[in-house]
Scaffold this motif. Structure first.
Motif, mmCIF file in Angstrom:
data_model
loop_
_atom_site.group_PDB
_atom_site.id
_atom_site.type_symbol
_atom_site.label_atom_id
_atom_site.label_comp_id
_atom_site.label_asym_id
_atom_site.label_seq_id
_atom_site.Cartn_x
_atom_site.Cartn_y
_atom_site.Cartn_z
ATOM 1 N N UNK A 127 23.224 49.822 72.123
ATOM 2 C CA UNK A 127 22.202 48.816 71.837
ATOM 3 C C UNK A 127 22.701 47.427 72.198
ATOM 4 N N UNK A 128 21.746 46.514 72.348
ATOM 5 C CA UNK A 128 22.081 45.119 72.601
ATOM 6 C C UNK A 128 21.431 44.231 71.552
ATOM 7 N N UNK A 139 24.666 40.591 73.374
ATOM 8 C CA UNK A 139 25.883 41.303 72.973
ATOM 9 C C UNK A 139 25.624 42.808 73.018
ATOM 10 N N UNK A 140 26.499 43.564 73.646
ATOM 11 C CA UNK A 140 26.430 45.023 73.627
ATOM 12 C C UNK A 140 27.157 45.520 72.379
ATOM 13 N N UNK A 197 31.729 44.407 69.567
ATOM 14 C CA UNK A 197 30.674 44.018 70.492
ATOM 15 C C UNK A 197 31.303 43.353 71.714
ATOM 16 N N UNK A 198 30.605 43.427 72.829
ATOM 17 C CA UNK A 198 31.059 42.765 74.055
ATOM 18 C C UNK A 198 29.880 42.055 74.697
#
Length: 238
Positions: A2-3, A8-9, A18-19
């Motif tokens: 999800x984003x 943020x992923x 998160x990335x």
């Protein structure tokens, strides 16, 4: 995966991992920030975005308050001051070799604390390694989650599909540094002192901590059951 609303992923909800990809004007370029929960309501942001919007920052609020800002090496420091201005109580950390360089490059920023000091804040499932044989410092970060281990890597491996300009494209071709999931030999020449020693060190870490998700400093995330094997083959071929 999800984003969040502002990009943020969410790699792991439970561990607050998160990335986020962001873009910067130099070259121009693309880089990844990493956010990791510290288990006490705090949040560590590695390679913070240079000019974050309010939304990018507020998206992290459900996962914790930013208490640690980390430069992954002595070159990626331009996001430290903007984030510290938003989180004045956050402590700033950097690899040992890069600390003095960063303090000279960023006006109004005290010399970052060492990675040894950062380790005092880390929960047991998070490891931050200050790599040896570097010219300006490089970190390897491993986070154990219920769904597998996440690895935020050094500049040795990138996953950029397109070169930012024709000159970089030519240099990639000459040095076999891209495009795609590959050893960034150009960055390696600028980042490391002893290729054989660094290669052995990285291979040891990958064997000890095989990841299921790889967050490169530049480029798309890589995930799957074969991530550790793919990373190992790339490093062995360097």
């Amino acid at each position: 995966m999800d984003k969040t609303e502002h990009g943020w992923t969410v790699i792991d909800e439970t561990a607050s991992v998160l990335a986020k990809a962001y873009y910067f004007s130099a070259l121009p370029g693309e880089a990844n920030s990493l956010a990791v929960g510290l288990g006490d309501g705090g949040l560590m942001v590695v390679g913070p975005e240079i000019d974050p919007s309010d939304g990018v920052v507020s998206d992290l609020a459900p996962y914790g308050s930013v208490t640690a800002l980390v430069a992954p090496n002595g070159f990626h420091f331009r996001g430290l001051k903007p984030w510290q201005q938003r989180f004045p109580s956050a402590r700033v950390f950097a690899p040992e070799v890069g600390r003095a360089r960063i303090s000279k490059k960023v006006d109004g920023l005290a010399e970052p604390e060492s990675i040894g000091s950062l380790r005092d804040l880390l929960p047991a499932h998070v490891s931050v390694l200050d790599m040896p044989n570097t010219k300006a410092g490089e970190l390897m970060i491993f986070i154990q989650t219920d769904s597998g281990r996440v690895f935020y890597g050094s500049h040795l491996i990138t996953n950029l599909e397109k070169a930012p300009n024709p000159i970089v494209k030519l240099l990639w071709r000459i040095s076999r540094s891209g495009p795609g999931f590959s050893v960034n030999r150009l960055a390696a020449m600028a980042s490391f002192n002893d290729r054989k020693a660094v290669r052995a060190y990285v291979l040891d870490q990958l064997r000890e901590r095989p990841p299921a998700v790889f967050v490169p400093p530049h480029g798309d995330l890589v995930e799957g059951a074969d991530v550790a094997d793919r990373l190992t083959r790339l490093v062995e071929g360097w």
